[in-house]
Structures are given as C-alpha cells and as structure tokens.
Design a protein around this motif. Structure first.
Motif, short mmCIF file in Angstrom:
data_model
loop_
_atom_site.label_atom_id
_atom_site.label_comp_id
_atom_site.label_asym_id
_atom_site.label_seq_id
_atom_site.Cartn_x
_atom_site.Cartn_y
_atom_site.Cartn_z
N TRP A 33 0.85 -1.19 0.00
CA TRP A 33 0.00 0.00 0.00
C TRP A 33 0.89 1.24 0.00
CZ3 TRP A 33 -1.24 4.51 2.35
CH2 TRP A 33 -2.48 5.05 2.01
N PRO A 34 0.56 2.27 -0.76
CA PRO A 34 -0.63 2.43 -1.59
C PRO A 34 -0.51 1.67 -2.92
CG PRO A 34 0.66 4.45 -1.65
CD PRO A 34 1.35 3.52 -0.69
N CYS A 35 -1.47 0.80 -3.12
CA CYS A 35 -1.52 0.02 -4.36
C CYS A 35 -1.98 0.94 -5.50
CB CYS A 35 -2.47 -1.16 -4.19
SG CYS A 35 -4.19 -0.68 -3.94
N PRO A 36 -1.93 0.48 -6.74
CA PRO A 36 -2.35 1.35 -7.85
C PRO A 36 -3.78 1.89 -7.71
CG PRO A 36 -1.10 -0.49 -8.70
CD PRO A 36 -1.29 -0.76 -7.23
N VAL A 37 -4.69 1.07 -7.21
CA VAL A 37 -6.08 1.54 -7.04
C VAL A 37 -6.14 2.60 -5.95
CG1 VAL A 37 -8.43 0.84 -6.45
CG2 VAL A 37 -7.01 -0.64 -7.89
N LEU A 61 3.82 7.81 5.45
CA LEU A 61 5.19 7.33 5.28
C LEU A 61 5.87 7.21 6.64
CD1 LEU A 61 7.85 6.70 3.77
CD2 LEU A 61 8.16 9.15 3.54
N HIS A 62 5.70 8.21 7.48
CA HIS A 62 6.28 8.20 8.82
C HIS A 62 5.73 7.02 9.63
CE1 HIS A 62 6.52 9.42 13.08
NE2 HIS A 62 7.71 9.89 12.71
N ASP A 63 4.42 6.82 9.59
CA ASP A 63 3.81 5.70 10.31
C ASP A 63 4.28 4.36 9.76
OD1 ASP A 63 2.45 7.58 11.81
OD2 ASP A 63 0.53 7.28 10.76
N ALA A 64 4.35 4.25 8.44
CA ALA A 64 4.77 2.99 7.82
C ALA A 64 6.22 2.67 8.16
CB ALA A 64 4.60 3.07 6.30
N ALA A 65 7.09 3.67 8.13
CA ALA A 65 8.50 3.44 8.46
C ALA A 65 8.62 2.92 9.89
CB ALA A 65 9.30 4.72 8.28
N ALA A 66 7.88 3.51 10.82
CA ALA A 66 7.92 3.06 12.21
C ALA A 66 7.39 1.64 12.34
CB ALA A 66 7.11 4.02 13.09
N ASP A 67 6.26 1.35 11.71
CA ASP A 67 5.68 0.00 11.79
C ASP A 67 6.60 -1.04 11.17
OD1 ASP A 67 3.38 0.93 13.05
OD2 ASP A 67 2.15 0.89 11.22
N PRO A 79 14.91 3.61 3.11
CA PRO A 79 14.32 4.94 2.96
C PRO A 79 13.99 5.30 1.50
CG PRO A 79 16.15 5.03 4.48
CD PRO A 79 16.16 3.65 3.86
N LYS A 80 14.88 4.96 0.58
CA LYS A 80 14.62 5.28 -0.83
C LYS A 80 13.40 4.53 -1.34
CE LYS A 80 16.72 5.34 -5.38
NZ LYS A 80 17.89 5.02 -6.19
N ALA A 81 13.28 3.25 -0.98
CA ALA A 81 12.12 2.46 -1.42
C ALA A 81 10.83 3.01 -0.81
CB ALA A 81 12.31 0.99 -1.03
N LEU A 82 10.89 3.43 0.44
CA LEU A 82 9.70 4.01 1.07
C LEU A 82 9.31 5.33 0.39
CD1 LEU A 82 10.23 3.35 4.88
CD2 LEU A 82 8.63 2.21 3.31
N TYR A 83 10.30 6.16 0.07
CA TYR A 83 10.01 7.42 -0.62
C TYR A 83 9.33 7.13 -1.96
CZ TYR A 83 10.47 11.59 -3.38
OH TYR A 83 10.18 12.65 -4.19
N THR A 84 9.89 6.19 -2.70
CA THR A 84 9.32 5.84 -4.01
C THR A 84 7.90 5.32 -3.85
OG1 THR A 84 11.51 5.36 -4.89
CG2 THR A 84 9.63 4.40 -6.06
N ARG A 85 7.70 4.48 -2.89
CA ARG A 85 6.39 3.85 -2.67
C ARG A 85 5.34 4.84 -2.21
NH1 ARG A 85 5.79 -1.08 1.66
NH2 ARG A 85 3.53 -1.04 1.89
N PHE A 86 5.68 5.75 -1.31
CA PHE A 86 4.68 6.62 -0.71
C PHE A 86 4.61 8.02 -1.31
CE2 PHE A 86 5.03 3.37 2.51
CZ PHE A 86 3.72 3.24 2.96
N LEU A 87 5.70 8.56 -1.81
CA LEU A 87 5.69 9.96 -2.23
C LEU A 87 5.99 10.22 -3.70
CD1 LEU A 87 7.45 11.53 0.86
CD2 LEU A 87 5.06 11.77 0.19
N ALA A 88 6.92 9.50 -4.27
CA ALA A 88 7.39 9.83 -5.62
C ALA A 88 6.27 9.83 -6.65
CB ALA A 88 8.50 8.87 -6.04
#
Length: 97
Positions: A33-37, A61-67, A79-88
C-alpha cells in the motif's frame, strides 16, 4: 429478464483499498500500500489540493516506516524504497513550481 454478471458486478459495493497495518499491504488486493487503485483514489480525492495529498502521504510514510522497522529492526525499511512507494508517484509532473 435476470440480471447479467456485469450488472451484478456494477451494483456490488466497492471496498476501499486501505492499508493493513502494521504490514502496510492493501486490505483488498494484498499489494504494497498504496496500491495502484489506492493511488488513483487518492489522486482523485486530493485533485484540488495536491499539497494536502503530500502532507497526508508524508504522515503515512512516517507511520509505515515506524511500523515496518518495528516488524524487522535488523533489515529495517529502505528509505529510498519508502520514498518511491509513498511519495514519488504523487509528485506533480509538468505543473509549474
């Protein structure tokens, strides 16, 4: 005349693609998550306020990184993968700065 399969499908309520915490997988399709839909739904929901979308995504992103770190502290989330997944994906393209 009996309803067709397409009509039944169209009438069925759609389940929102929300995150399953603490894994951060989509509750509907099990994609990260977030998936394409979910991304499409978020773009539509925040179509008139892209700054609010960015703030929301930074929060999750902050919550997901902590979890995710709590689940796997030895190989914590990249961190790079999380940025790409949540923000990019939400960065406006072609919009004036």
């Amino acid at each position: 005349m009996p309803p067709t399969v397409l009509e039944d499908h169209a009438a069925a309520p759609r389940r929102p693609h929300l995150p399953l915490r603490p894994l951060w997988l989509c509750r509907v399709c099990a994609a990260p998550w977030p998936c394409p839909v979910a991304r499409l739904a978020l773009r539509q929901e925040y179509a008139h306020d892209r700054i609010a979308l960015s703030i929301y995504l930074c929060t999750v992103l902050h919550d997901a990184a902590a979890d995710l770190y709590r689940l796997n502290p030895h190989d914590g989330p990249d961190p790079k993968a999380l940025y790409t997944r949540f923000l990019a994906w939400a960065t406006p393209r072609g919009d004036p700065p």
